[in-house]
Motif scaffolding. Structure first.
Motif, PDB file in Angstrom:
ATOM      1  N   ALA A 189       0.846  -1.203   0.000  1.00 18.26           N
ATOM      2  CA  ALA A 189       0.000   0.000   0.000  1.00 18.26           C
ATOM      3  C   ALA A 189       0.880   1.250   0.000  1.00 18.26           C
ATOM      4  O   ALA A 189       0.454   2.339   0.381  1.00 18.26           O
ATOM      5  N   SER A 190       2.131   1.076  -0.433  1.00 20.87           N
ATOM      6  CA  SER A 190       3.106   2.174  -0.383  1.00 20.87           C
ATOM      7  C   SER A 190       4.180   1.900  -1.425  1.00 20.87           C
ATOM      8  O   SER A 190       4.189   0.836  -2.054  1.00 20.87           O
ATOM      9  N   ASP A 191       5.093   2.854  -1.610  1.00 22.59           N
ATOM     10  CA  ASP A 191       6.316   2.496  -2.332  1.00 22.59           C
ATOM     11  C   ASP A 191       7.281   1.945  -1.277  1.00 22.59           C
ATOM     12  O   ASP A 191       6.927   1.846  -0.098  1.00 22.59           O
ATOM     13  N   LYS A 192       8.482   1.593  -1.678  1.00 21.14           N
ATOM     14  CA  LYS A 192       9.390   0.960  -0.718  1.00 21.14           C
ATOM     15  C   LYS A 192       9.975   1.951   0.281  1.00 21.14           C
ATOM     16  O   LYS A 192      10.463   1.563   1.345  1.00 21.14           O
ATOM     17  N   VAL A 193       9.943   3.232  -0.067  1.00 16.74           N
ATOM     18  CA  VAL A 193      10.587   4.239   0.772  1.00 16.74           C
ATOM     19  C   VAL A 193       9.656   4.771   1.866  1.00 16.74           C
ATOM     20  O   VAL A 193      10.079   4.955   3.011  1.00 16.74           O
ATOM     21  N   CYS A 194       8.379   5.016   1.517  1.00 20.20           N
ATOM     22  CA  CYS A 194       7.503   5.797   2.405  1.00 20.20           C
ATOM     23  C   CYS A 194       6.895   5.018   3.572  1.00 20.20           C
ATOM     24  O   CYS A 194       5.850   5.392   4.094  1.00 20.20           O
ATOM     25  N   CYS A 210      -8.791  -2.534   9.313  1.00 17.27           N
ATOM     26  CA  CYS A 210      -8.307  -1.560   8.334  1.00 17.27           C
ATOM     27  C   CYS A 210      -7.203  -0.693   8.927  1.00 17.27           C
ATOM     28  O   CYS A 210      -7.210  -0.402  10.122  1.00 17.27           O
ATOM     29  N   PHE A 211      -6.222  -0.325   8.089  1.00 16.89           N
ATOM     30  CA  PHE A 211      -5.187   0.626   8.486  1.00 16.89           C
ATOM     31  C   PHE A 211      -5.234   1.800   7.505  1.00 16.89           C
ATOM     32  O   PHE A 211      -5.130   1.614   6.297  1.00 16.89           O
ATOM     33  N   LEU A 212      -5.388   3.013   8.038  1.00 14.55           N
ATOM     34  CA  LEU A 212      -5.474   4.219   7.202  1.00 14.55           C
ATOM     35  C   LEU A 212      -4.217   5.059   7.381  1.00 14.55           C
ATOM     36  O   LEU A 212      -3.804   5.335   8.505  1.00 14.55           O
ATOM     37  N   ALA A 213      -3.608   5.481   6.260  1.00 11.90           N
ATOM     38  CA  ALA A 213      -2.383   6.268   6.329  1.00 11.90           C
ATOM     39  C   ALA A 213      -2.386   7.391   5.296  1.00 11.90           C
ATOM     40  O   ALA A 213      -3.269   7.455   4.427  1.00 11.90           O
ATOM     41  N   GLY A 214      -1.393   8.259   5.404  1.00 13.24           N
ATOM     42  CA  GLY A 214      -1.165   9.316   4.419  1.00 13.24           C
ATOM     43  C   GLY A 214       0.276   9.219   3.943  1.00 13.24           C
ATOM     44  O   GLY A 214       0.768   8.129   3.679  1.00 13.24           O
ATOM     45  N   HIS A 215       0.969  10.371   3.839  1.00 14.63           N
ATOM     46  CA  HIS A 215       2.415  10.442   3.589  1.00 14.63           C
ATOM     47  C   HIS A 215       2.805  10.209   2.134  1.00 14.63           C
ATOM     48  O   HIS A 215       3.667  10.886   1.602  1.00 14.63           O
ATOM     49  N   LEU A 216       2.198   9.194   1.491  1.00 16.17           N
ATOM     50  CA  LEU A 216       2.503   8.885   0.096  1.00 16.17           C
ATOM     51  C   LEU A 216       1.432   9.572  -0.748  1.00 16.17           C
ATOM     52  O   LEU A 216       0.289   9.142  -0.766  1.00 16.17           O
TER      53      LEU A 216
END
Ligand SMILES: [Zn+2]
Length: 322
Positions: free
Chosen positions: A236-241, A261-267
């Motif tokens: 659910a992300s790239d490898k860095v974020c 469920c897990f909710l995130a931002g950043h990317l």
């Protein structure tokens, strides 16, 4: 006719407001609409405020003002504008803390600001509201058998703490161990590319507390939604974020039944996956890289057996069964 949702709430990520001309991301590829982001937030607030039945709360997933504010001495004013926009909502706002909050403010200042959304009163029953110390993590229950846990992905971080503090030193040691680059924001050549300065991790104290909360939820047949600024699943992300020790958070989640469920931002491009344990990982598109004629926010409706995301602008609709 379908039953009414048990709870509904608003979601928004990476507003990164600054009173600045448009800029670019760190690779110079993506446009960042610093000034427009506040207009998009105000439009989101207007849409949320008009929802019937009313939302229970709004989740602001972090990076609400951009780091450029710090360089111009504009942090307090920018934060006040964002909080003023959110104050027009008749419901509480839960704030995750991201790297950009920590570029602008130290943790002590954040704790005394409008971004400290941890409830002042300890919960009447169950595990402590949050881990000990200055960690901005807590849990709350907006409806029977439903719990939200907000995690602090910068609990281990070299941002926002005094460089002489033990936690800062320990975090810098961990970061340097994994990242030999002179520029600690560079993932170049790393085996674990998430070990960069703009990410952070979860302390063992926070993970132990998290485990205790999930154990309580298991025992009480609750469904749990976990949230924080940093994604914790590579799909659910790239490898860095990702959070530095995202695997530790995942293994706590996977040792329980309750998390849906897990909710995130950043990317800023967003992401989604359903993991091997049936947990949905949703990373929301950020407002900052959203053109002024579009938007990036959503409302999530929680039912007994699913969460339904109604996205606006760049965020797509999605049904997540559990
Ligand atoms: Zn961020």
């Amino acid at each position: 006719m379908e039953a009414a949702p048990r709870v509904s709430f608003g979601v928004v990520a990476d507003i990164q407001y600054a009173d600045e001309e448009d800029g670019c991301d760190f690779l110079g590829r993506r446009r960042r609409y610093y000034r427009h982001s506040l207009r998009l937030l105000r439009a989101a607030v207007e849409a949320w405020a008009a929802e019937q039945p009313p939302l229970a709360f709004v989740l602001q997933l972090g990076d609400c003002i951009d780091g450029v504010n710090a360089r111009r001495g504009a942090a307090e004013g920018a934060l006040e504008r964002v909080l003023a926009a959110l104050r027009r909502l008749p419901v509480p706002v839960h704030h995750a803390w991201g790297n950009h909050e920590l570029y602008n403010f130290c943790r002590n200042r954040l704790a005394s600001s409008g971004l400290n959304s941890r409830p002042a009163a300890a919960p009447a029953a169950g595990p402590p509201a949050g881990p000990p110390g200055d960690c901005h993590a807590y849990h709350f229950s907006p409806a029977p058998r439903l719990r939200f846990v907000l995690l602090d992905g910068y609990d281990l971080s070299v941002l926002g703490r005094d460089p002489v503090s033990p936690r800062h030193r320990e975090s810098l040691r961990r970061l340097r161990e994994k990242n030999p680059n002179e520029n600690l924001n560079s993932p170049a050549g790393l085996k674990e590319p998430q070990f960069v300065e703009f990410n952070g991790g979860f302390s063992q104290t926070q993970l132990d507390w998290f485990d205790e909360v999930l154990k309580f939820s298991d025992e009480n047949q609750e469904k749990v939604v976990v949230t924080g600024h940093l994604p914790i699943h590579p799909d659910a992300s790239d490898k860095v974020c990702l959070a530095w020790n995202y695997e530790d958070a995942l293994s706590v989640i996977h040792s329980h039944q309750c998390v849906v469920c897990f909710l995130a931002g950043h990317l800023h491009d967003g992401g989604y996956c359903l993991d091997s344990h049936g947990v949905h990982h949703l990373t929301l598109e950020g407002i900052i890289e959203t053109p002024p004629e579009s938007n990036a926010f959503g409302t999530i409706y929680v039912y007994d057996d699913k969460m339904v995301l109604k996205g606006r602008g760049r965020i797509s609709d999605r049904v997540m069964y559990f």
